[in-house]
Design a protein around this motif. Sequence first.
Motif, PDB file in Angstrom:
ATOM      1  N   UNK A   1       0.328  -1.256  -0.549  1.00  0.00           N
ATOM      2  CA  UNK A   1      -0.306  -0.415  -0.228  1.00  0.00           C
ATOM      3  C   UNK A   1       0.949   0.969  -0.129  1.00  0.00           C
ATOM      4  N   UNK A   2       0.931   1.941  -1.207  1.00  0.00           N
ATOM      5  CA  UNK A   2       1.547   3.058  -1.041  1.00  0.00           C
ATOM      6  C   UNK A   2       0.577   4.343  -0.781  1.00  0.00           C
ATOM      7  N   UNK A   3       1.259   5.289  -0.274  1.00  0.00           N
ATOM      8  CA  UNK A   3       1.232   6.367   0.399  1.00  0.00           C
ATOM      9  C   UNK A   3       1.790   7.650  -0.522  1.00  0.00           C
ATOM     10  N   UNK A   4       1.171   9.076  -0.485  1.00  0.00           N
ATOM     11  CA  UNK A   4       1.622  10.645  -1.092  1.00  0.00           C
ATOM     12  C   UNK A   4       1.055  10.804   0.180  1.00  0.00           C
ATOM     13  N   UNK A   5       1.715  12.069   0.848  1.00  0.00           N
ATOM     14  CA  UNK A   5       0.993  12.388   1.655  1.00  0.00           C
ATOM     15  C   UNK A   5       1.473  13.880   1.195  1.00  0.00           C
ATOM     16  N   UNK A   6       0.856  15.241   1.592  1.00  0.00           N
ATOM     17  CA  UNK A   6       1.170  16.563   2.082  1.00  0.00           C
ATOM     18  C   UNK A   6       0.584  16.600   3.131  1.00  0.00           C
ATOM     19  N   UNK A   7       1.697  18.215   3.500  1.00  0.00           N
ATOM     20  CA  UNK A   7       1.859  18.814   4.887  1.00  0.00           C
ATOM     21  C   UNK A   7       1.050  20.043   4.381  1.00  0.00           C
ATOM     22  N   UNK A   8       1.015  20.370   5.982  1.00  0.00           N
ATOM     23  CA  UNK A   8      -0.399  21.765   5.691  1.00  0.00           C
ATOM     24  C   UNK A   8       0.253  23.336   5.242  1.00  0.00           C
ATOM     25  N   UNK A   9       1.795  23.515   5.438  1.00  0.00           N
ATOM     26  CA  UNK A   9       2.101  23.886   4.961  1.00  0.00           C
ATOM     27  C   UNK A   9       3.232  25.580   5.684  1.00  0.00           C
TER      28      UNK A   9
END
Length: 120
Positions: free
Chosen positions: A105-113
């Motif tokens: 299971x792959x993920x691609x996550x981003x922070x809020x900045x």
Amino acid sequence: QVQLVESGGGLVQPGGSLRLSCAASGKIFRIVAMGWYRQAPGKQRDLVATINAGGGTNYADFVKGRFTISRHNANNTVHLQMNSLKPEDTAVYYCNALGYSDYRLRFDSWGQGTQVTVSS
């Protein structure tokens, strides 16, 4: 889920420095790469720098020689040391992480900045 939290942004004068940090948490089996992107008002989100699990780095042309990306793999953290800052560096900086939550299971996550403002 994988969450990213950025810190270290702020207001600095031209020529100054800032160090951004990003910590990843949640269901993480393996992080393949982490990186920083930025988005200025009215602009698209651009790559700033990335670093993979083996330590290989890539930088956008506009930050080469000024910014340095580093990581602490054991803590799933990444840093961006920004020196000789210019007004055109003003943007919201976002942390990104690519990896696997388990063996398939792959993920691609981003922070809020985090906001970086370079101004006199």
